[in-house]
Design an enzyme around this catalytic site. Structure first.
Site, PDB file in Angstrom:
ATOM      1  N   SER A 131      66.348  18.894  29.716  1.00 39.62           N
ATOM      2  CA  SER A 131      66.343  19.675  28.477  1.00 39.62           C
ATOM      3  C   SER A 131      66.667  21.144  28.678  1.00 39.62           C
ATOM      4  CB  SER A 131      64.981  19.552  27.793  1.00 39.62           C
ATOM      5  OG  SER A 131      64.810  18.254  27.272  1.00 39.62           O
ATOM      6  N   GLU A 141      84.575  51.631  88.762  1.00 41.76           N
ATOM      7  CA  GLU A 141      85.735  50.832  88.376  1.00 41.76           C
ATOM      8  C   GLU A 141      87.075  51.467  88.746  1.00 41.76           C
ATOM      9  OE1 GLU A 141      85.924  47.841  87.275  1.00 41.76           O
ATOM     10  OE2 GLU A 141      83.789  47.467  86.977  1.00 41.76           O
TER      11      GLU A 141
END
Length: 840
Positions: free
Chosen positions: A391, A103
């Site tokens: 319930s 690079e």
């Protein structure tokens, strides 16, 4: 002759003027360009605070019995860009060298911009006829990726050069190289070398070989072209070129270059996966954590998807696996039996929390493939909050009653009643007569609950229940039918609410995570457990006594576990649309829901038969894994049974004596009535399967439930029972002394008699006594008669209908003018009640 020098002079003057103008023009252009660039350049502080976008990772937390952390399991990785930053010291030197070689070979010599490199790249590309080298340095690429766009314009290039020069004055070469290696894109969703190593080779960056490092270093220029997944041959040529450059610069020898070139890279590639929000385990819980963090103003979506957080949740993956396994087994069994709809409509959910801390230990929001069951039934959130609890809501009402002065031994009637146009009914036939609150909760007598909410007050119950659950009051219906569970709740909310009972009245705040760190390991938040008192300790202890009775003598028997002090409540809604079991131990509170997603009725549904067995197996294994041995608050008197109830222990002893004399026999499974414990008949509404020990005789048929009998008509003006109402047949040995008829002698044991006494008159309690207590007397000295203070009021001459009870006829246990326990401020007139829940 004189004109010639003057012409030359004029020529040079023109040239000089043009040069001056050109210089000023260029200077002006440069200055203007500089100013336009400077306006968008980051401040110095921004440069020094550079932080790459990171991948957030979410983990479970497994703990040892002493509370220390045993380990973590990765639940999810979330990112806009899959990236895990690492320090330069973790990145192999050959990967650093390979990157520099391919690079920016003069990286350690230039100051951010490399004119020689630009010229060299231009000549190389000209000779080859294609772009082989780039002129941008590593520093230029870094600033372009972090702060600039990818557009190809002179203005952007000028900004890139100026920013690179500025960047080099702020950071060392090693710092810039580290930033670059953590920032650059390597293809297939991988940003940075660590993510690239994981994506391509399923290993950490420090474990890369030279050949693997060379392949990764060659990718950033054109990731899609050089990908080994896309074009293996092109990837191999690119890798060789990287190795050639490394050898050319003296980073590796020719032998190392050849050995790396011959590595069999293609066979080592990992299976390619899609990147982004990847949830691997506990999908419903993990997505709930993501939702909570994104909604938290301290974090938000940007921090979650880009911040590289490390979130350590409270989920225990060992318990999560058990929860998923047991819920799946239970739901698939019900599907096969045709009792719920086939997949994916027939569903279930489970949520379990730590009683003391509120830590969510396990959560399953549905059974089946995640793609088809993404709706979180364990805690869906607005606008849908869950399902009707039936319930299983009653404990919040009973807690309110105990706070108001009632006790587990207070007596209420279970006889028929009517409130305006609403005529609620009991779940089981033949549940009329008087009940203590303890027994009424154990057998889930609906009409006792309706009378109790009238006595305590609907608004007061609404407020107290909301506080216990930790939800807004407006979510609970302000009508008498609230007593029967008409307002939607989620399993997680129920688990938190019941944890308040197990802890002695302290409600924990649900905790989804305990620690959040950044990618460097620095702690951002340490969330401590939070608890708030929502009911008094005496009220919580009274409720624990009742909830334990549900398991030992009531509808919750299928949830009983030998050696663990279980307590809880069943819930079954109208038309059998929902089945619940919400249970607690001293350490864990857990809620299980079963139902159909389209709200269709289930066949023969009950909380004890559908949900309780799932809960029992989960809790049993959870206690084994965590080695739990907690106790309920002091004074509760609730302890574990070693085997079963005393009557069953005697049966076990008889069985042992028999097996000594008989050959071994195979075990059998029988269907048992959850109320009586006898063999179920076609009239038993709530059943479960029980495995008999070898040689054990089957229980006698249920003596509680039989064919419905025609009852005497009730007076139209009052639905409440009267002291002279028809006595109800006694139950078959299930604590029948706890439900007494007015004027009876109660139960006798060894020369004593137990009677329910009105605390105000001292006489045996009648159905209208608001505060009662169970007392024992020597035989022959017990008080006789019935309380004469609390009687059924006579109807008014011209009764006017009232929304919460028929005119002039308070129900047994309702507020009296004398101001007994449970008196509260009058409720304002509510609108007509919603369709009631007449389930269990």
């Amino acid at each position: 002759m004189k004109e010639r020098p003057s012409r030359i002079l004029r020529f040079f003057r023109v040239i000089n003027a043009l040069l001056i103008l050109g210089t000023f023009g260029v200077a002006g252009f440069v200055y203007g360009g500089f100013e336009s660039v400077r306006a968008v350049l980051p401040e110095d502080a921004d440069l020094t605070r550079y932080k790459p976008l990171g991948t957030t990772e979410i983990y479970s937390t497994e703990r040892n019995p002493d509370g220390t952390i045993a380990g973590h399991t990765l639940l999810a990785r979330i990112a806009k860009e899959d990236r895990t930053p690492v320090e330069l010291s973790r990145i192999p030197i050959h990967l650093q060298q390979a990157t520099v070689a391919i690079e920016d070979e003069r990286f350690f010599e230039h100051r951010g911009v490399d004119p020689k490199g630009i010229i060299r790249a231009a000549l190389a590309n000209l000779r080859s006829g294609r772009i082989e080298q780039g002129g941008s340095t590593i520093t230029q690429q870094l600033v372009k990726n972090v702060w600039l766009s990818q557009e190809r314009t002179i203005d952007r290039k000028l900004k890139e050069i100026m920013l690179a020069l500025q960047f080099e004055t702020k950071f060392s070469k090693d710092e810039i190289l580290e930033m670059y290696l953590n920032e650059v894109y390597y293809g297939h969703g991988a940003y940075g070398v660590q993510a690239a190593a994981q994506t391509y080779f399923d290993k950490d960056v420090e474990d890369l070989t030279l050949g693997e490092a060379a392949l990764l270093a060659g990718l950033p220029r054109r990731p899609s072209k050089y990908s080994p997944y896309v074009d293996p041959e092109e990837a191999k040529r690119r890798r060789y070129w990287v190795l050639h450059k490394m050898a050319q610069m003296g980073y590796i020898t020719s032998e190392e270059k050849q050995a790396a070139h011959e590595e069999q890279i293609q066979s080592r590639l990992a299976e390619l996966e899609e990147k982004g929000a990847a949830v691997y385990r506990a999908h419903h819980f993990t997505n709930l954590v993501i939702r909570e963090l994104c909604a938290d103003s301290r974090y938000g979506a940007d921090a979650v998807y880009k911040g590289g957080l490390r979130v350590y949740t409270t989920l225990d993956m060992r318990l999560q696996r058990v929860a998923e396994q047991e819920l799946t087994k239970g739901i698939e069994r019900l599907r096969k039996q045709g009792r719920i709809l086939p997949y994916p409509l027939g569903q279930g959910a489970l949520a379990a929390v730590d009683v003391d801390t509120g830590d969510v230990l396990a959560m399953v929001g549905g059974v089946g493939d995640w793609e088809e069951t993404q709706y979180n039934r364990a805690h869906p959130g607005p606008p849908q909050y869950g399902r009707q609890p039936g319930s299983s809501f009653k404990p919040y009402l009973f807690a309110t009653a105990f706070e108001s002065g009632y006790s587990p031994n207070s007596v209420f009637s279970g006889d028929p009643l009517r409130i305006g146009d609403w005529a609620p009914v009991n779940y089981s036939p033949g549940q009329g007569g008087n009940y203590t609150l303890k027994r009424a909760l154990g057998l889930s007598v609906n009409l006792v609950a309706v009378r109790l909410i009238q006595a305590v007050g609907v608004r007061k119950t609404q407020r107290n229940a909301a506080r216990i659950l930790g939800i807004p009051e407006e979510r609970l219906a302000p009508y008498p039918s609230l007593a029967l569970g008409v307002s939607e709740l989620s399993p997680l909310e129920q688990a938190i609410g019941y944890a308040s009972f197990a802890s002695g009245g302290l409600r924990p705040r649900p905790r989804f995570y305990h620690t959040i760190k950044d990618y460097t390991g620095e702690t951002i938040e340490q969330r401590q457990p939070e608890r708030v008192r929502v009911i008094s300790k005496p009220a919580a202890i009274s409720l624990l006594e009742c909830l334990r009775y549900v398991v030992t003598n009531g509808t919750g028997r299928p949830a009983n576990i030998s050696g663990i002090a279980c307590a809880g409540k069943t819930g079954t809604t109208q038309d059998h649309r929902d089945a619940w079991w919400v249970g607690i131990t001293p350490d864990i509170s857990c809620a299980v829901w079963v139902g159909n997603d389209n709200n269709e009725s289930m066949r023969g549904a009950s909380g004890s038969g559908f949900a309780a067995p799932i809960w029992r197996e989960f809790i049993r294994q959870a206690h084994e894994i965590l080695k739990l041995d907690g106790e309920y608050p002091e004074g509760s008197g609730v302890t574990a049974t070693k085997e079963s109830e005393p009557e069953e222990e005697e049966e076990d002893e008889e069985h042992e004596e028999q097996t000594d004399q008989q050959p071994e026999m195979a075990s059998r499974t029988v269907t048992v009535c959850a109320v009586s414990g006898g063999a179920a008949t076609p009239y038993c509404p709530d059943t479960y399967e029980r495995k008999l020990l070898p040689g054990e005789a089957a229980p006698a048929p249920c003596s509680v439930h039989g064919p419905p009998q025609r009852s005497r008509p009730q007076p139209a003006s009052s639905g409440s029972s009267t002291p002279g109402s028809r006595p109800r047949p006694a139950d078959s040995g299930e604590g029948s002394s706890e439900r007494t008829q007015p004027g009876t002698g109660g139960s006798s044991d060894g020369g004593t008699v137990s009677i329910t006494i009105c605390t105000q008159s001292g006489k045996p309690a009648g159905p209208y006594c608001p505060d009662t207590v169970e007392r024992s007397f020597p035989a022959g000295s017990a008080p006789t008669g019935t309380c004469t203070i609390h009687r059924a009021p006579q109807p008014a001459p011209e009764p006017k209908p009232r929304p919460e009870a028929e005119a002039g006829h308070p129900e047994p246990g309702a507020e009296q003018p004398s101001g007994g326990p449970g008196s509260s401020e009058p409720d304002s007139e509510p609108p007509p009640p919603p369709p009631p829940t007449d389930g269990e």
